[in-house]
Write a protein that holds these residues in place. Structure first.
Motif, PDB file in Angstrom:
ATOM      1  N   HIS A   1       0.831  -1.198   0.000  1.00 31.32           N
ATOM      2  CA  HIS A   1       0.000   0.000   0.000  1.00 31.32           C
ATOM      3  C   HIS A   1       0.877   1.263   0.000  1.00 31.32           C
ATOM      4  N   PHE A   2       1.973   1.238   0.735  1.00 35.03           N
ATOM      5  CA  PHE A   2       2.891   2.376   0.769  1.00 35.03           C
ATOM      6  C   PHE A   2       3.480   2.640  -0.615  1.00 35.03           C
ATOM      7  N   PHE A   3       3.937   1.603  -1.285  1.00 32.65           N
ATOM      8  CA  PHE A   3       4.535   1.804  -2.607  1.00 32.65           C
ATOM      9  C   PHE A   3       3.485   2.238  -3.633  1.00 32.65           C
ATOM     10  N   ALA A   4       2.224   1.860  -3.445  1.00 34.31           N
ATOM     11  CA  ALA A   4       1.162   2.370  -4.314  1.00 34.31           C
ATOM     12  C   ALA A   4       0.977   3.871  -4.091  1.00 34.31           C
ATOM     13  N   ARG A   5       1.058   4.313  -2.831  1.00 31.75           N
ATOM     14  CA  ARG A   5       0.967   5.749  -2.550  1.00 31.75           C
ATOM     15  C   ARG A   5       2.156   6.500  -3.128  1.00 31.75           C
ATOM     16  N   VAL A   6       3.338   5.885  -3.109  1.00 31.51           N
ATOM     17  CA  VAL A   6       4.527   6.516  -3.706  1.00 31.51           C
ATOM     18  C   VAL A   6       4.302   6.738  -5.197  1.00 31.51           C
ATOM     19  N   ARG A   7       3.743   5.748  -5.885  1.00 34.78           N
ATOM     20  CA  ARG A   7       3.470   5.914  -7.315  1.00 34.78           C
ATOM     21  C   ARG A   7       2.426   7.006  -7.554  1.00 34.78           C
ATOM     22  N   GLU A   8       1.435   7.093  -6.673  1.00 34.56           N
ATOM     23  CA  GLU A   8       0.413   8.132  -6.800  1.00 34.56           C
ATOM     24  C   GLU A   8       1.020   9.522  -6.596  1.00 34.56           C
ATOM     25  N   VAL A   9       1.899   9.664  -5.614  1.00 35.13           N
ATOM     26  CA  VAL A   9       2.560  10.944  -5.375  1.00 35.13           C
ATOM     27  C   VAL A   9       3.401  11.329  -6.583  1.00 35.13           C
ATOM     28  N   ARG A  10       4.074  10.372  -7.166  1.00 35.26           N
ATOM     29  CA  ARG A  10       4.904  10.668  -8.345  1.00 35.26           C
ATOM     30  C   ARG A  10       4.040  11.143  -9.517  1.00 35.26           C
ATOM     31  N   ARG A  11       2.876  10.545  -9.716  1.00 34.79           N
ATOM     32  CA  ARG A  11       1.978  10.962 -10.800  1.00 34.79           C
ATOM     33  C   ARG A  11       1.467  12.386 -10.591  1.00 34.79           C
TER      34      ARG A  11
ATOM     35  N   LEU B   1       5.323   5.138   6.447  1.00 33.28           N
ATOM     36  CA  LEU B   1       4.296   4.158   6.083  1.00 33.28           C
ATOM     37  C   LEU B   1       2.868   4.638   6.302  1.00 33.28           C
ATOM     38  N   TYR B   2       2.631   5.420   7.318  1.00 28.66           N
ATOM     39  CA  TYR B   2       1.259   5.738   7.687  1.00 28.66           C
ATOM     40  C   TYR B   2       0.814   7.131   7.246  1.00 28.66           C
ATOM     41  N   LEU B   3       1.625   7.784   6.415  1.00 28.21           N
ATOM     42  CA  LEU B   3       1.246   9.093   5.892  1.00 28.21           C
ATOM     43  C   LEU B   3       0.328   8.930   4.692  1.00 28.21           C
ATOM     44  N   ASP B   4      -0.619   9.840   4.538  1.00 25.93           N
ATOM     45  CA  ASP B   4      -1.433   9.827   3.325  1.00 25.93           C
ATOM     46  C   ASP B   4      -0.617  10.440   2.186  1.00 25.93           C
ATOM     47  N   SER B   5      -1.164  10.470   0.992  1.00 26.33           N
ATOM     48  CA  SER B   5      -0.414  10.922  -0.178  1.00 26.33           C
ATOM     49  C   SER B   5       0.033  12.372  -0.049  1.00 26.33           C
ATOM     50  N   ARG B   6      -0.851  13.226   0.435  1.00 29.65           N
ATOM     51  CA  ARG B   6      -0.505  14.641   0.574  1.00 29.65           C
ATOM     52  C   ARG B   6       0.575  14.842   1.639  1.00 29.65           C
ATOM     53  N   GLY B   7       0.434  14.167   2.763  1.00 25.15           N
ATOM     54  CA  GLY B   7       1.446  14.256   3.826  1.00 25.15           C
ATOM     55  C   GLY B   7       2.771  13.671   3.388  1.00 25.15           C
ATOM     56  N   LEU B   8       2.720  12.600   2.621  1.00 28.17           N
ATOM     57  CA  LEU B   8       3.942  11.984   2.121  1.00 28.17           C
ATOM     58  C   LEU B   8       4.678  12.931   1.182  1.00 28.17           C
ATOM     59  N   ALA B   9       3.948  13.593   0.275  1.00 30.78           N
ATOM     60  CA  ALA B   9       4.566  14.553  -0.635  1.00 30.78           C
ATOM     61  C   ALA B   9       5.183  15.706   0.141  1.00 30.78           C
ATOM     62  N   HIS B  10       4.497  16.178   1.176  1.00 37.42           N
ATOM     63  CA  HIS B  10       5.017  17.289   1.972  1.00 37.42           C
ATOM     64  C   HIS B  10       6.302  16.886   2.705  1.00 37.42           C
ATOM     65  N   VAL B  11       6.306  15.722   3.337  1.00 36.64           N
ATOM     66  CA  VAL B  11       7.489  15.269   4.077  1.00 36.64           C
ATOM     67  C   VAL B  11       8.651  15.009   3.128  1.00 36.64           C
ATOM     68  N   LEU B  12       8.379  14.375   1.987  1.00 37.16           N
ATOM     69  CA  LEU B  12       9.457  14.100   1.036  1.00 37.16           C
ATOM     70  C   LEU B  12      10.002  15.385   0.421  1.00 37.16           C
ATOM     71  N   GLY B  13       9.208  16.432   0.365  1.00 38.82           N
ATOM     72  CA  GLY B  13       9.676  17.718  -0.128  1.00 38.82           C
ATOM     73  C   GLY B  13      10.493  18.482   0.897  1.00 38.82           C
ATOM     74  N   GLU B  14      10.301  18.185   2.170  1.00 42.57           N
ATOM     75  CA  GLU B  14      10.993  18.907   3.233  1.00 42.57           C
ATOM     76  C   GLU B  14      12.338  18.278   3.617  1.00 42.57           C
ATOM     77  N   GLU B  15      12.486  16.991   3.459  1.00 41.67           N
ATOM     78  CA  GLU B  15      13.711  16.339   3.930  1.00 41.67           C
ATOM     79  C   GLU B  15      14.249  15.379   2.887  1.00 41.67           C
ATOM     80  N   ARG B  16      15.450  14.938   3.099  1.00 41.64           N
ATOM     81  CA  ARG B  16      16.102  14.027   2.178  1.00 41.64           C
ATOM     82  C   ARG B  16      16.187  12.649   2.828  1.00 41.64           C
ATOM     83  N   ILE B  17      15.792  11.623   2.084  1.00 40.48           N
ATOM     84  CA  ILE B  17      15.836  10.249   2.578  1.00 40.48           C
ATOM     85  C   ILE B  17      17.258   9.725   2.482  1.00 40.48           C
TER      86      ILE B  17
END
Length: 107
Positions: free
Chosen positions: A23-33, A83-99
């Motif tokens: 489910h997490f990797f599906a959200r990653v693909r959605e954020v990328r789209r 893992l437990y972030l929604d798509s919008r929260g995931l995009a925000h966190v990935l935009g703020e920090e570097r993995i």
């Protein structure tokens, strides 16, 4: 003398970890789209998010190539923060920090 030890059960791979990771990797693909049309990220955040998404997509390819079941636990621990972030929260966190680069294979 008695020794008391507590054994915490690990979460089940089939019932908990594997579906969560899928489910997490599906959200990653959605954020990328939706990254190009994201109104709440500026240009620098979108660039940082894009590089983080590429790292997560590389981890997804490793996830599908895993043969040893204990690696799912390792991957779950590494990604627990996201893992437990929604798509919008995931995009925000990935935009703020570097993995930090993470791999399941020996280099």
């Amino acid at each position: 003398m008695r020794r008391i030890s507590y054994c915490r059960e690990l979460p089940s791979i089939e019932r908990e970890i594997f579906p969560e990771l899928q489910h997490f990797f599906a959200r990653v693909r959605e954020v990328r789209r939706r990254l190009g049309t994201s109104p709440y990220l500026n240009r620098i955040q979108r660039q940082r998010c894009r590089s983080n998404l590429l790292e997560l997509e590389r981890l997804e390819r490793e996830f599908h190539a895993v043969e040893y079941r204990e690696d799912y636990y390792h991957l779950h621990r590494k990604l627990r923060r996201y893992l437990y972030l929604d798509s919008r929260g995931l995009a925000h966190v990935l935009g703020e920090e570097r993995i930090k680069e993470c791999t399941l294979f020996l280099l």
